[in-house]
Design an enzyme around this catalytic site. Structure first.
Site, PDB file in Angstrom:
ATOM      1  CD  GLU A  61     -29.624  39.565 -11.326  1.00 47.26           C
ATOM      2  OE1 GLU A  61     -30.751  40.095 -11.908  1.00 47.26           O
ATOM      3  OE2 GLU A  61     -28.567  39.862 -11.085  1.00 47.26           O
ATOM      4  CD  GLU A  91     -25.562  40.316 -14.182  1.00 45.78           C
ATOM      5  OE1 GLU A  91     -26.192  41.361 -13.870  1.00 45.78           O
ATOM      6  OE2 GLU A  91     -26.432  39.789 -14.778  1.00 45.78           O
TER       7      GLU A  91
HETATM    8  C1  FCB Z   1     -28.787  42.502 -13.059  1.00 46.44           C
HETATM    9  C2  FCB Z   1     -29.177  41.814 -14.472  1.00 46.44           C
HETATM   10  C3  FCB Z   1     -28.479  42.517 -15.730  1.00 46.44           C
HETATM   11  C4  FCB Z   1     -28.562  44.231 -15.610  1.00 46.44           C
HETATM   12  C5  FCB Z   1     -27.926  44.278 -14.406  1.00 46.44           C
HETATM   13  C6  FCB Z   1     -27.513  45.965 -14.314  1.00 46.44           C
HETATM   14  O1  FCB Z   1     -29.533  42.300 -12.143  1.00 46.44           O
HETATM   15  O2  FCB Z   1     -29.128  40.462 -14.370  1.00 46.44           O
HETATM   16  O3  FCB Z   1     -29.548  42.201 -16.844  1.00 46.44           O
HETATM   17  O4  FCB Z   1     -29.984  44.451 -15.610  1.00 46.44           O
HETATM   18  O5  FCB Z   1     -28.644  44.054 -13.412  1.00 46.44           O
END
Ligand code: FCB
Length: 443
Positions: A160, A336
Site C-alpha cells: 500500500e 486483503e
Molecule cells: C490495510 C493494511 C493492514 C491493516 C488493514 C486493516 O490497509 O495493509 O495492515 O491495517 O488495512
C-alpha cells in the site's frame, strides 16, 4: 466455474503483517511512534501483539485445520537488517523456519517485504522522503530473496504505497507524522523507485519468482450523482489514489502528479501479478473548504451498514474494482479484504458477499487466483491499537487465547469446498449512493 466452484488451485488464506502480530519489534519507526501518548488509541503498543513470533507453528496448525491453503505474511526489515548493511542470520533463519512451516503444512506462502515499518536507522536517515531509501530497500529485498527465494514463489515488495504516503505524510496520523503534499508525492516516487530497483534485482537472479505490490484500492463515488462538481472530485480521487501508481508501473515512468516530484523510471510492466487490498468505498462531495483534501469531503451513504471503524460494507466495490483491473492484463490476488467487527455481527455476511462478488468477477473474466482475508487473528491495528478487531479468530493480547469466531468456521467451509456453501444465496448488489450521512472515520 459453472458448478459454483472457484478455479482449481485457487489460493485461500489469511494475511498478516509482522509488526501487527509478532510482538517484540522495538527497532523500527512504529515502535518509537507508539511510545508517544496520543498516537495510539488507548495508549496501546505493538507488544505483545499476538506473540506470533514465538507461536507461529501452533498458529499455522490452527489455520491449516481451518482448511486454509495459503498464507500472506511480512518479514520485518528491522529484525533482518538492524544496522545498515548488517544482516542478521538469526532473523533470516527465523523466517526460513516460518516458510518451511507453511510448506510442511501444504500452505502456499506469499511474502511481503515492506509492510509499513522501517528500521530506526532508515527513519533517522529521512525515511521514504530520502531518495537513498529506495536503494537501501532494494538491497534488503534482494538479500532476503537470495536467502529465502527457494521457499516462496510469490513476493510483494511494498504494501500500500498510497496509504504510506497519505497516512504518514499528508494526514500525519502515522510516522513520521508529517502533513506536506510535496513530501507525500516525493515519498510515492521513492516507493516506486524502491519497487523498480527491487524488481530488477530480484528478477535478474530469480526470473521464475512472481513479484508484485499490494495496492489499496477504494471506490470513490460522487456523493450527489448528478452534481458535476462531485463527479469531478470523485474522478480526481480515483485518478490520484487508484490509478497513478498502477499506470506508472505499467509504463515504467512517472505520470502526473508524480512528475511534479522529480524524475524516475523503471522497467515497463514490473508486476507479475496485482495484489489488491479492497475494503470499502467512500462518497465524495465537493467542498471549497477542503482544499488540502483536493476539495473532496468524504462521506458515507445514509443508512449504509458499517464496520466498527465506520467503513461502509460495499461488496459491489470489490466486483467493480476487480473488473476495472482488467486493463492491467495480469493475474490478480486479493491480498486483503476484511472488516473490523468485534461482535462478528457483520463479518459472515461481509465474507459471503465479497467472496460472491469475486466469484461474479471471475465469471465475467477477471483472472483472480487467490483470496487472503484480513486477517486471521485480532492484532495491533496501527493507530487504532487493539480496539479494531479484524480477526476471523479473536486473540486476547493479555491471555493470548485464540478463539475462532463463527466466521472462521464459515471461511473454513469456503476454503474446503473451494466454493460458496450451497445453502447460501448470492447476496444482491448493494444499493446505489444515497444522500451522505456524515464524515468517515478515515484511513
Ligand atoms: C490495510 C493494511 C493492514 C491493516 C488493514 C486493516 O490497509 O495493509 O495492515 O491495517 O488495512
Amino acid at each position: 466455474m459453472n458448478d459454483g466452484r472457484f478455479p482449481e488451485r485457487f489460493l485461500w488464506g489469511t494475511a498478516t503483517a509482522a509488526h501487527q502480530v509478532e510482538g517484540g519489534n522495538h527497532a523500527n519507526d512504529w515502535w518509537a511512534w507508539e511510545q508517544v501518548p496520543g498516537h495510539i488509541k488507548n495508549g496501546d503498543t505493538s507488544d505483545p501483539a499476538c506473540e506470533h513470533f514465538e507461536r507461529f507453528l501452533a498458529d499455522f496448525d490452527l489455520l491449516r485445520s481451518l482448511h486454509q491453503t495459503a498464507h500472506r505474511f511480512s518479514v520485518e526489515w528491522s529484525r533482518i537488517e538492524p544496522a545498515p548493511g548488517e544482516f542478521s542470520s538469526t532473523a533470516l533463519a527465523h523466517y526460513r523456519e516460518v516458510l518451511q512451516a507453511l510448506r510442511d503444512r501444504g500452505m502456499e506462502p506469499l511474502v511481503t517485504l515492506h509492510h509499513f515499518t522501517n528500521p530506526t536507522w532508515i527513519a533517522q536517515a529521512g525515511g521514504w522522503d530520502a531518495p537513498e531509501t529506495s536503494e537501501f530497500f532494494a538491497r534488503f529485498a534482494a538479500r532476503v530473496v537470495d536467502e529465502l527465494g527457494t521457499l516462496a514463489r510469490f513476493w510483494i515488495t511494498i504494501n500500500e504505497p498510497t496509504v504510506i504516503a497519505y497516512q504518514g505524510y499528508l494526514r500525519g496520523d502515522w510516522p513520521p507524522g508529517r502533513r506536506n503534499l510535496g513530501a507525500a508525492t516525493r515519498v510515492l516516487v521513492n516507493l516506486l523507485r524502491g519497487h523498480w530497483l527491487a524488481y530488477e534485482r530480484i528478477k535478474s537472479r530469480h526470473a521464475d519468482l512472481q513479484i508484485g505490490l499490494a495496492h489499496h484500492l477504494r471506490v470513490f463515488d460522487p456523493a450527489r450523482l448528478f452534481m458535476p462538481q462531485d463527479r469531478a472530485v470523485a474522478a480526481v480521487f480515483n485518478r490520484v489514489f487508484n490509478e497513478t501508481m498502477l499506470k506508472s508501473l505499467r509504463l515504467g515512468r512517472l505520470v502526473f502528479p508524480l512528475t511534479r516530484a522529480g524524475r524516475a523510471s523503471g522497467p515497463r510492466q514490473s508486476q507479475d501479478f496485482i495484489g489488491l487490498n479492497y475494503y470499502t468505498r467512500e462518497l465524495v462531495k465537493f467542498n471549497r473548504r477542503y482544499r488540502a483534501e483536493l476539495f473532496g469531503e468524504r462521506m458515507l451513504p445514509a443508512g449504509a451498514p458499517r464496520s466498527d471503524l465506520n467503513w461502509e460494507l460495499y461488496p459491489e466495490g470489490l466486483y467493480r474494482t476487480l473488473r476495472s483491473l482488467g486493463r492491467e492484463q495480469l493475474p490478480i490476488y486479493v491480498t486483503e479484504n476484511g472488516i473490523a467487527d468485534g461482535r462478528d455481527a457483520w463479518r459472515p455476511e461481509y465474507l459471503l458477499a465479497h467472496v460472491s462478488a469475486m466469484f461474479r468477477a471471475i465469471q465475467a473474466g477477471s483472472p483472480v487466483r487467490g483470496y487472503f482475508h484480513w486477517t486471521c487473528f485480532d492484532n495491533f491495528e496501527w493507530a487504532e491499537g487493539y480496539s479494531a478487531k479484524f480477526g476471523l479468530i479473536a486473540c486476547d493480547p493479555v491471555t493470548q487465547e485464540r478463539r475462532p469466531r463463527p466466521s472462521a468456521r464459515l471461511y473454513a467451509q469456503i476454503c474446503r469446498l473451494n466454493a460458496l456453501p450451497a445453502s447460501v444465496e448470492l447476496l444482491p448488489a448493494a444499493p446505489q449512493p444515497v444522500e451522505p450521512a456524515g464524515p468517515v472515520d478515515q484511513k
